[in-house]
Enzyme design. Structure first.
Site, short mmCIF file in Angstrom:
data_model
loop_
_atom_site.label_atom_id
_atom_site.label_comp_id
_atom_site.label_asym_id
_atom_site.label_seq_id
_atom_site.Cartn_x
_atom_site.Cartn_y
_atom_site.Cartn_z
N ASP A 51 0.85 -1.19 0.00
CA ASP A 51 0.00 0.00 0.00
C ASP A 51 0.89 1.24 0.00
O ASP A 51 1.94 1.27 0.64
CB ASP A 51 -0.97 0.01 1.17
CG ASP A 51 -0.40 -0.62 2.44
OD1 ASP A 51 0.83 -0.84 2.51
OD2 ASP A 51 -1.18 -0.90 3.36
N GLU B 283 -5.84 3.61 3.64
CA GLU B 283 -6.24 4.28 4.87
C GLU B 283 -7.60 4.97 4.77
O GLU B 283 -8.13 5.41 5.79
CB GLU B 283 -5.19 5.35 5.26
CG GLU B 283 -3.81 4.79 5.55
CD GLU B 283 -3.74 4.06 6.87
OE1 GLU B 283 -4.76 3.98 7.58
OE2 GLU B 283 -2.65 3.55 7.19
#
Length: 379
Positions: free
Chosen positions: A65, A126
């Site tokens: 990520d 997130e």
């Protein structure tokens, strides 16, 4: 490899970006990948993939990520964020560094790998779950992926420890919002009002009883409220309350049980107080549920892989990948105890060596995996 890992991690740490707005990060990752014998492409906006063709019929995927957090860095390190108000406070810089270094190892071993390799760099872990868009792109079907691996740095494990567990590892996280409409009146005439603050207090207490008496006996879960807004002044009955909390569970069955319990509680409190309670639960991320066969196969090549006794109550959008293909999510200890998302978050890059070594061994999982790990052929 430690020098390479450190360079990647610190370079990326200096340029944190959030959500889907990742131009500098994507440019850096692309430039690093284009040094290797792979095809680099965008499966969806703000995502990058690198495909290494080892001449095999199937492919193993590895995910990193790329997004950071809206956090002001407080480490004072020489490689601190150069973007005010943004920081890699969750270890995504480390995840990217390991996956970029894995590209180096893949390129060195391409002629002896049992599978092709697909490296996935995604946005928005997130925030809105960028993994879902990668899945919707069809990239895993196109490249005939058997399975996918991912890592998360974990401050509460000893430095360099690699840990996971078969089955549930991380929770489904849903935001719980309760809007309560009552009727305001002077507190000297409470009979003329409908107390939205009292209704909110009763809901919080009732939800705690629901968790303790009904949900927890059925399995691990969490139902807690962190914010309550209500009323206008001290001497007036509140006419409106907004109650915000979080539900975390490991199965659809438990989610539905919690939802039904809260709906019944809202109805009961509405009847008792005369208020109107409107309950909303966000979809959130699915639970991270590790494929048991893949965990066993990983344990064969990683004898030191530690098995956690119980799942954790955090959430991660790696779970979307596990809706598409068997996946194994791993935790890598930093040993610092510094909380994730803190402005002081930092770690020693030497722990990344343990993660990279684990990734390297996972490249060589046998072709003869259990049948439940095999994906059907895609025309």
């Amino acid at each position: 490899m430690l020098q390479l890992l450190t360079k990647y991690r610190r370079d990326l740490h200096r340029i944190p970006e959030t959500g889907f707005e990742l131009p500098e990060t994507c440019a850096y990752v692309r430039a690093a990948l284009e040094r290797y014998p792979c095809t680099v492409f965008e499966p969806c906006p703000s995502a990058l993939c690198a495909f290494f063709d080892a001449g095999q019929t199937r492919t193993a995927a590895f995910r990193a990520d790329m997004d950071a957090l809206p956090v002001e860095e407080q480490t004072g390190s020489p490689y601190a964020s150069t973007h005010p108000g943004k920081m890699h406070a969750c270890g995504h810089d480390g995840h990217m560094a390991m996956t970029l270094a894995l590209a180096e190892l893949v390129s060195r071993n391409l002629d002896r790998l049992p599978r092709n390799v697909l490296l996935v760099f995604q946005p928005a872990e997130e925030t809105t779950g960028g993994a879902a868009l990668v899945c919707e792109s069809g990239v895993f079907e196109t490249y005939r992926c058997d399975h996918i691996f991912g890592f998360h740095l974990w401050p509460d494990l000893p430095a360099g420890t690699v840990a996971s567990r078969p089955g549930p590892l991380l929770a489904r996280s849903s935001e719980v919002t309760v809007d309560i409409d009552g009727k305001s009146s002077h507190i000297a005439k409470p009979e003329e009002g409908q107390d939205a603050l009292l209704a909110a207090a009763r809901f919080v207490c009732g939800a705690d009883r629901l968790l303790r008496d009904t949900l927890l006996p059925r399995g691990p879960c969490l139902l807690k409220f962190g914010k309550l807004e209500s009323g206008t002044v001290r001497n007036a009955i509140s006419g409106h309350s907004a109650l915000l909390g979080s539900l975390r569970v490991y199965s659809e069955e438990m989610f539905q049980a919690a939802k039904s319990g809260m709906e019944a509680l809202a109805s009961q409190i509405g009847a008792e107080t005369g208020c109107t309670l409107c309950l909303h639960l966000s979809d959130g991320y699915p639970p991270v549920h590790n494929d048991e066969g893949l965990f066993c196969a990983a344990k064969e090549v990683l004898p030191s892989l530690a098995a956690l006794e119980r799942p954790l109550l955090i959430a991660e959008d790696f779970s979307f990948y596990q809706q598409c293909l068997p996946g194994l999510f791993l935790l890598l200890g930093t040993g610092t105890g510094i909380p994730l998302h803190a402005g002081t978050f930092d770690f020693d890059e030497r722990v990344l060596l343990a993660g990279l070594e684990a990734y390297e061994k996972l490249l060589f999982i046998k072709n003869t995996l259990p049948s439940e790990l095999r994906r059907p052929e895609v025309n």
